[in-house]
Design an enzyme around this catalytic site. Structure first.
Site, PDB file in Angstrom:
ATOM      1  N   ASP A  92       0.864  -1.340   0.137  1.00 56.84           N
ATOM      2  CA  ASP A  92      -0.150  -0.104   0.040  1.00 56.84           C
ATOM      3  C   ASP A  92       0.751   1.341   0.087  1.00 56.84           C
ATOM      4  O   ASP A  92       1.897   1.390   0.666  1.00 56.84           O
ATOM      5  CB  ASP A  92      -0.828   0.013   1.292  1.00 56.84           C
ATOM      6  CG  ASP A  92      -1.757   1.134   1.229  1.00 56.84           C
ATOM      7  OD1 ASP A  92      -2.932   0.995   1.054  1.00 56.84           O
ATOM      8  OD2 ASP A  92      -1.433   2.278   1.901  1.00 56.84           O
ATOM      9  N   ASN A 150      -2.448  13.538  -2.806  1.00 60.16           N
ATOM     10  CA  ASN A 150      -3.566  13.760  -3.541  1.00 60.16           C
ATOM     11  C   ASN A 150      -3.892  15.305  -3.154  1.00 60.16           C
ATOM     12  O   ASN A 150      -4.322  16.252  -4.025  1.00 60.16           O
ATOM     13  CB  ASN A 150      -4.954  12.928  -3.697  1.00 60.16           C
ATOM     14  CG  ASN A 150      -4.728  11.851  -4.326  1.00 60.16           C
ATOM     15  OD1 ASN A 150      -4.075  11.708  -5.505  1.00 60.16           O
ATOM     16  ND2 ASN A 150      -5.241  10.562  -3.830  1.00 60.16           N
ATOM     17  N   HIS A 205      -5.206  15.225  -7.778  1.00 52.84           N
ATOM     18  CA  HIS A 205      -5.563  13.893  -8.388  1.00 52.84           C
ATOM     19  C   HIS A 205      -4.909  13.326  -9.591  1.00 52.84           C
ATOM     20  O   HIS A 205      -4.569  12.215  -9.529  1.00 52.84           O
ATOM     21  CB  HIS A 205      -7.069  13.601  -8.452  1.00 52.84           C
ATOM     22  CG  HIS A 205      -7.634  13.490  -6.913  1.00 52.84           C
ATOM     23  ND1 HIS A 205      -7.730  12.572  -6.110  1.00 52.84           N
ATOM     24  CD2 HIS A 205      -8.571  14.525  -6.415  1.00 52.84           C
ATOM     25  CE1 HIS A 205      -8.535  13.069  -4.961  1.00 52.84           C
ATOM     26  NE2 HIS A 205      -9.024  14.187  -5.426  1.00 52.84           N
ATOM     27  N   ASP A 222      -2.339  10.207  -9.547  1.00 53.94           N
ATOM     28  CA  ASP A 222      -2.509   8.988 -10.711  1.00 53.94           C
ATOM     29  C   ASP A 222      -1.194   8.917 -11.230  1.00 53.94           C
ATOM     30  O   ASP A 222      -0.747   7.662 -11.552  1.00 53.94           O
ATOM     31  CB  ASP A 222      -3.391   9.477 -11.735  1.00 53.94           C
ATOM     32  CG  ASP A 222      -4.969   9.360 -11.542  1.00 53.94           C
ATOM     33  OD1 ASP A 222      -5.171   8.799 -10.374  1.00 53.94           O
ATOM     34  OD2 ASP A 222      -5.520  10.081 -12.235  1.00 53.94           O
ATOM     35  N   GLU A 269      -4.970   2.670  -3.815  1.00 47.29           N
ATOM     36  CA  GLU A 269      -3.588   2.639  -3.674  1.00 47.29           C
ATOM     37  C   GLU A 269      -2.917   1.194  -3.255  1.00 47.29           C
ATOM     38  O   GLU A 269      -1.594   0.819  -2.886  1.00 47.29           O
ATOM     39  CB  GLU A 269      -2.931   3.612  -2.765  1.00 47.29           C
ATOM     40  CG  GLU A 269      -3.420   3.642  -1.552  1.00 47.29           C
ATOM     41  CD  GLU A 269      -4.434   4.355  -0.967  1.00 47.29           C
ATOM     42  OE1 GLU A 269      -4.643   4.804   0.260  1.00 47.29           O
ATOM     43  OE2 GLU A 269      -5.382   4.402  -1.801  1.00 47.29           O
TER      44      GLU A 269
END
Length: 342
Positions: free
Chosen positions: A218, A226, A231, A235, A261
């Site tokens: 993770d 973010n 965002h 990505d 994630e």
């Protein structure tokens, strides 16, 4: 099947050795120690195959449009996958060095041979497999000519269709497979594929006492990325981490996006301690990444939980394996993140 379909041909080029059923993965692990060692080194780079476009014989061309001979997988977690028959001889099996690899317990290491003759015809032959090769529902005992649309059953579970189609139809078939099994953002396999694959692998590993391990990781403090950069930056970080991990794993390992994630790497045939060392190598690789985002340099770290099937107490199942990995991932985070718990 007609007598005409059963007739055989001999080709001097068909001199491949026969291979018997693959030994259980536990037995093979001793013979792959050198591979394991390479896999654990810092400089290992996975060599992934690239497609080479070639023209097939003139019998497969119509009106100047090149046609391709393909095998498409009909069932299982590989359903929809497309394999181009580019070689004179194409081997289907579970082994590491075959051309068409089927991860199914009922498939031998080298199971079925598909050969192309000098005049462009295709023939299928069983390679002394344990569970046999079937065409049109009948087990073949000799080399058998294939016709477009024929279905080839490899062992008890795997079904493939032999097709001759044009380039645009092939591209569409590949696109449909990729969209059904891949995460659109990262290119990793999706959760649906993972669950289907894990179900088959757990069944096989439990039956054969084979090694099977999941590496669940993770991204640490991903929400902060973010919130700070937006965002789109998030990505970019996800894609960069997935790409780096995919570069480090073996061809037979499976990287999937588990959700948000979180990612899972599915590892077969390697004992638990070695997978834990490999997970540490992945952690260090991600930690060293410098990800450019809108003029900034963003860094990421990951927390990892490693769990092997043989550690599951009581129930041996997909859920039990993932739950154990998740508990260890949670512990890695509670201990300060950016670490491996195995």
């Amino acid at each position: 099947m007609s007598e005409e379909r059963k007739q055989t041909e001999k080709f001097s080029s068909l001199t491949l050795p026969r291979a018997s059923e693959a030994a259980p993965l536990t037995a093979r692990s001793a013979r792959t120690s050198a591979v394991d060692s390479d896999w654990l080194t810092e400089d290992t780079q996975t060599s992934r195959s690239t497609e080479v476009s070639i023209d097939l014989p003139s019998q497969l061309h119509e009106a100047g449009q090149p046609h391709r001979a393909l095998l498409t997988v009909v069932n299982g977690f590989n359903a929809g996958q497309v394999f181009r028959l580019e070689q004179r001889e194409t081997i289907i099996g579970r082994g590491r060095d075959v051309h068409v690899r089927m991860d199914d317990a009922g498939v031998s290491r080298q199971h079925t041979l598909v050969a192309r003759s000098h005049d462009g015809r295709f023939f299928v032959e069983d390679m002394e497999s344990t569970n046999g090769t079937f065409v049109a529902g009948e087990r073949i005992l000799a080399r058998t000519e294939l016709q477009p649309g024929d279905q080839i059953q490899v062992g008890p579970n795997v079904l493939l269709t032999f097709l001759v189609i044009d380039e645009s139809a092939e591209a569409l078939a590949r696109q449909l497979y990729e969209s059904s099994t891949r995460d659109a953002l990262t290119g990793a396999f999706n959760r649906k594929y993972l669950m289907e694959r894990l179900s088959a692998e757990v069944t096989y590993a439990a039956r054969h006492k084979a090694y099977l391990t999941v590496v669940l990781f993770d991204l640490d403090h991903f929400k902060l990325v973010n919130d700070t950069y937006g965002h789109l930056a998030g990505d970019t970080v996800l894609k960069s981490v997935a790409l780096e991990v995919n570069r480090k794993i073996r061809t037979e390992d499976v990287l999937t996006r588990y959700g948000g994630e979180e990612f899972v790497v599915l590892v077969r045939s390697i004992e638990h301690n070695n997978v834990a060392l490999f997970a540490e190598r992945l952690r260090r690789a991600v930690e060293r990444l410098v990800i450019p985002v809108d003029g900034f340099e963003v860094r990421a770290t990951i927390s990892i939980g490693v769990a092997s099937l043989h550690e599951c107490q009581g129930e041996v199942s997909v859920d039990a394996l993932l739950l154990l990995a998740d508990e260890r991932l949670y512990r890695a985070k509670s201990l300060g993140r950016n670490r491996v718990v195995s």
